[in-house]
Scaffold this motif. Structure first.
Motif, PDB file in Angstrom:
ATOM      1  N   GLU A 163    -119.988  39.426  10.239  1.00 47.90           N
ATOM      2  CA  GLU A 163    -119.376  39.414  11.822  1.00 47.90           C
ATOM      3  C   GLU A 163    -118.256  38.732  12.017  1.00 47.90           C
ATOM      4  N   GLU A 164    -118.129  37.837  11.963  1.00 45.76           N
ATOM      5  CA  GLU A 164    -116.912  36.273  11.892  1.00 45.76           C
ATOM      6  C   GLU A 164    -115.800  37.270  11.798  1.00 45.76           C
ATOM      7  N   THR A 165    -116.089  37.604  10.100  1.00 49.64           N
ATOM      8  CA  THR A 165    -115.095  37.753   9.070  1.00 49.64           C
ATOM      9  C   THR A 165    -113.506  38.072   9.948  1.00 49.64           C
ATOM     10  N   PRO A 166    -113.437  39.199  10.591  1.00 47.11           N
ATOM     11  CA  PRO A 166    -111.321  39.108  10.711  1.00 47.11           C
ATOM     12  C   PRO A 166    -111.552  38.367  11.653  1.00 47.11           C
ATOM     13  N   VAL A 169    -110.206  35.121   9.556  1.00 47.46           N
ATOM     14  CA  VAL A 169    -108.702  35.531   9.062  1.00 47.46           C
ATOM     15  C   VAL A 169    -108.145  35.261  10.128  1.00 47.46           C
ATOM     16  N   GLN A 170    -107.732  35.595  11.548  1.00 44.01           N
ATOM     17  CA  GLN A 170    -107.124  36.110  12.022  1.00 44.01           C
ATOM     18  C   GLN A 170    -106.902  34.370  11.918  1.00 44.01           C
ATOM     19  N   ARG A 171    -107.988  33.422  12.831  1.00 43.42           N
ATOM     20  CA  ARG A 171    -107.562  32.402  12.742  1.00 43.42           C
ATOM     21  C   ARG A 171    -107.303  31.343  11.915  1.00 43.42           C
ATOM     22  N   HIS A 172    -107.159  31.618  10.937  1.00 40.00           N
ATOM     23  CA  HIS A 172    -106.243  31.237   9.783  1.00 40.00           C
ATOM     24  C   HIS A 172    -104.523  31.758   9.796  1.00 40.00           C
ATOM     25  N   PHE A 173    -104.137  32.469   9.710  1.00 41.70           N
ATOM     26  CA  PHE A 173    -103.232  32.963   9.746  1.00 41.70           C
ATOM     27  C   PHE A 173    -102.654  32.780  11.332  1.00 41.70           C
ATOM     28  N   HIS A 174    -103.245  32.565  12.224  1.00 47.61           N
ATOM     29  CA  HIS A 174    -103.074  32.063  13.192  1.00 47.61           C
ATOM     30  C   HIS A 174    -102.244  30.731  12.989  1.00 47.61           C
ATOM     31  N   GLY A 207    -104.902  43.458   6.660  1.00 47.19           N
ATOM     32  CA  GLY A 207    -104.244  45.455   6.675  1.00 47.19           C
ATOM     33  C   GLY A 207    -104.345  45.089   8.462  1.00 47.19           C
ATOM     34  N   ARG A 208    -105.356  44.474   8.567  1.00 45.07           N
ATOM     35  CA  ARG A 208    -105.395  44.582  10.080  1.00 45.07           C
ATOM     36  C   ARG A 208    -104.557  43.138  11.182  1.00 45.07           C
ATOM     37  N   ILE A 209    -103.635  42.174   9.913  1.00 45.62           N
ATOM     38  CA  ILE A 209    -102.591  40.713  10.706  1.00 45.62           C
ATOM     39  C   ILE A 209    -101.350  41.260  10.574  1.00 45.62           C
ATOM     40  N   HIS A 210    -100.771  41.006  12.065  1.00 45.45           N
ATOM     41  CA  HIS A 210     -99.793  41.518  12.666  1.00 45.45           C
ATOM     42  C   HIS A 210     -98.434  40.710  11.802  1.00 45.45           C
ATOM     43  N   GLY A 211     -97.799  40.904  11.618  1.00 50.34           N
ATOM     44  CA  GLY A 211     -96.848  39.979  11.590  1.00 50.34           C
ATOM     45  C   GLY A 211     -96.924  38.774  10.506  1.00 50.34           C
TER      46      GLY A 211
END
Length: 464
Positions: A163-166, A169-174, A207-211
């Motif tokens: 459940e933490e996968t999204p 990914v967000q943490r990595h690219f942030h 596709g869910r990561i903006h920027g």
């Protein structure tokens, strides 16, 4: 003690008594004046301090003069001439310590978003008092996934549903955006098979990561037959973004003339062979721009106009790829010919075959212990008094039976071959052949069915 001895053999470690090797030129040049006068370990980027855990007691004791940060990565440097002036080019890579490990036992990301085999590579160019820096990064696909060795040449990839996968990914690219600015992701994986499934899952999350721009480039398909020049198709897609990101440039007085405002993040499955070929291609494009801006080349010239200079550049990237591959996979990089010659050669194919066999052996029969050594030395596993050793099994240990099983298989094949050659003489040899063949097939089936148990595997820490 055996784990510590393995850790002592770690390759690619570098240090300096008077310069912080963990910071790229752009970050180092923008440090506050007061920070420059602090001890090296206080200036260092903790992501790249390989011996961070080992320094803790020295830090607590305030023994600053004895605290020397180590980095793991690669260092290559060479000099050539343009317009009768020397040009110095240096490749300097820094491996992140937040998901340190070996090729098969550290894949993907952890829950904090740190990825395996994350490496920052800096291409430094010096000419006529000017110094320029171009940064690229590589790292495993930032999902939760694994590829457990099981004696097969190419173990199946498995995506871990979590459940933490999204958020991973967000943490990595942030983190990437905060450190490097605008990020372009180049995914070099295949679109078929297990790689395709992983690539599709990665694309869906992106596709869910903006920027952050995501570009898929099926390296094996487009560059089929070893045609390195086909990477131009990839460059055409991201050329505008790379030119916008630029590179860092400063003069002999330390005045900043240009800054790099973003980074290209490349990955394949291992982030070794395909990634190194691609990064070398992008680095050559940047080198042309850097040298043109410095006045070493005209706006229409390229480093490739001189075969000697071009060969020096290619050799640097081949050696760079080999060193990073030795650290993560235990063998030299594959596809070195594509960097050096732009095509595959027979000697290169032989070298790649030997490296592939070496990887297979190390990944299956050695890297589990090496992973334990890295987990111990980096502090991810801590030894506490009174705790039971994870190496005290007290039961069936499959790996210890592998030499016996191998001997039975080889002996069975030999005996079967010999008895078959004697079949024409009497029926007893035929029966012996059937028995030997049956025994051999049975042992092979047993080993194959229990492949994971026969492989070297880490005991100290989990995969995530």
């Amino acid at each position: 003690m055996s784990l510590l001895r393995i850790a002592e053999t770690t390759c690619g470690l570098y240090y300096s008594y008077d310069r912080d090797l963990t910071l790229n030129l752009q970050r180092a040049s923008k440090l506050a004046a007061g920070r420059i006068h602090k001890p090296l370990w206080k200036q260092a980027d903790p992501r790249f301090v390989w011996n961070k855990n080992l320094l803790e007691e020295l830090i607590e004791a305030k023994l600053d003069e004895f605290i020397i940060p180590l980095i793991q990565g690669s260092f290559q440097s060479a000099q050539f001439t343009l317009k009768d002036r020397p040009v110095r080019i240096t490749l300097f890579s820094r491996r992140c310590n937040r998901r340190l490990g070996t090729r098969m036992w550290r894949r993907g990301a952890n829950l904090e978003g740190a990825t395996a085999n994350f490496v920052e590579t800096e291409q430094l160019v010096e000419y006529e008092g000017l110094t320029s820096s171009f940064i690229q990064v590589r790292g495993s696909i930032p999902l939760l996934w694994e590829q457990i060795v099981d004696l097969s040449y190419k173990p199946r990839l498995s995506i871990i549903e979590h459940e933490e996968t999204p958020k991973v990914v967000q943490r990595h690219f942030h983190d990437l955006s905060q450190r490097y600015g605008e990020t372009v992701v180049v995914d070099l994986t295949d679109k078929r098979g297990d790689e395709g499934d992983l690539s599709n899952a990665f694309a869906a999350e992106m596709g869910r990561i903006h920027g952050v721009r995501y570009v898929h480039f099926d390296f094996h398909h487009v560059c089929h037959g070893g045609n390195f020049d086909n990477l131009q198709a990839l460059y055409n897609q991201i050329e505008e973004a790379i030119q916008k990101q630029g590179y860092f440039l400063m003069d002999s007085k330390g005045e900043i003339l240009l800054e790099q405002s973003g980074v290209v993040r490349s990955n394949c499955i291992d982030c070794l062979d395909r990634t190194n070929v691609t990064q070398s291609f992008l680095a050559r494009k940047s080198l042309d721009s850097q040298l043109q801006r410095m006045g070493a080349l005209s706006s229409s010239e390229s480093i490739s106009i001189s075969d000697n200079n071009n060969d020096i550049f290619k050799k640097l990237w081949v050696e760079h790829g080999d060193e990073l591959s030795l650290e993560y996979a235990g063998s030299y990089a594959l596809k070195g010919d594509l960097v050096r010659y732009g095509r595959q050669t027979l000697p290169g194919l032989i070298k790649d075959g030997m490296s592939a066999l070496s990887r297979y052996y190390l990944n299956n029969f050695h890297d589990g212990v090496r992973q334990d050594a890295l987990d111990l030395i980096s502090g991810y596993y801590t030894v506490s008094q009174g705790s039971t050793s994870p190496f005290q099994t007290g039961g069936f240990e499959s790996a210890s039976y592998l030499p016996v099983a191998s001997a039975i298989i080889v002996g069975g094949i030999t005996a079967t071959t010999f008895t078959l050659s004697q079949v024409g003489r009497n029926a007893q040899h035929f029966i012996s052949s059937i028995i030997c063949a049956g025994l051999t097939v049975g042992v092979v089936a047993l080993v194959k069915a229990n492949g994971k148990q026969f492989c070297s595997r880490p005991r100290l820490c989990g995969l995530i």
